[in-house]
Design a protein around this motif. Structure first.
Motif, PDB file in Angstrom:
ATOM      1  N   THR A   1       0.859  -1.182   0.000  1.00 49.43           N
ATOM      2  CA  THR A   1       0.000   0.000   0.000  1.00 49.43           C
ATOM      3  C   THR A   1       0.895   1.233   0.000  1.00 49.43           C
ATOM      4  O   THR A   1       2.084   1.152   0.356  1.00 49.43           O
TER       5      THR A   1
ATOM      6  N   ASP B   1      -4.685   4.530  -3.958  1.00 44.42           N
ATOM      7  CA  ASP B   1      -5.297   3.208  -4.042  1.00 44.42           C
ATOM      8  C   ASP B   1      -4.504   2.384  -5.038  1.00 44.42           C
ATOM      9  O   ASP B   1      -3.890   2.935  -5.954  1.00 44.42           O
TER      10      ASP B   1
ATOM     11  N   PRO C   1      -7.405   7.932  -4.749  1.00 42.23           N
ATOM     12  CA  PRO C   1      -8.532   7.158  -4.230  1.00 42.23           C
ATOM     13  C   PRO C   1      -9.903   7.622  -4.724  1.00 42.23           C
ATOM     14  O   PRO C   1     -10.766   6.793  -5.012  1.00 42.23           O
TER      15      PRO C   1
END
Length: 144
Positions: free
Chosen positions: A88, A93, A116
């Motif tokens: 991550t 994202d 995101p």
């Protein structure tokens, strides 16, 4: 009363499909040559979700399929496989192409870090466009 609710619901669904087809978001056709059944052409709104659109185009250009065969039951496992080993990153994202809800997704999917709001908005838009189609439906993604 139930009869009127059913009629109103049916008219609403027909109206939504008509609007989506009129605006170029979906095009339903039967692929009689391959016997594959229903194929839906989905025109992805690159102006609304530019990062996701760029990712889809780049992934397809790199050899990923532009066809998504809906397999919602396999989404969790596909996501697990496609994101395995991809860390991550704060503020981003991990976007997958093919998407996890596609039978073509999973291990080997193309992954990019994107904003995101772009990723989640695009995912919600795609889900809403395809919610009436059963698993096994083939979706041809067209990205301008």
């Amino acid at each position: 009363m139930k009869k009127y609710i059913r009629i109103a619901t049916l008219l609403l669904i027909v109206g939504i499909l008509w609007y989506a087809q009129l605006n170029g978001y979906i095009d339903i056709r039967t692929d009689s040559q391959t016997g594959a059944g229903e194929t839906v052409t989905l025109h992805f709104p690159a102006d609304r979700y530019p990062e996701t659109a760029r990712h889809i185009k780049e992934a397809i250009a790199a050899g990923e399929s532009s066809i998504c065969t809906l397999d919602r039951n396999g989404a969790e496992e596909n996501r697990k496989e496609s994101l395995k080993g991809i860390p991550t990153k704060t503020g981003y994202d991990r976007d997958e192409w093919p998407m996890a809800m596609c039978a073509e997704g999973g291990a080997g999917a193309d992954i990019q870090y994107i904003d995101p709001s772009d990723n989640r908005g695009a995912g919600s838009w795609v889900s809403n466009q395809l919610e009436q189609y059963p698993d096994g439906t083939r979706v041809q993604f067209v990205v301008p």
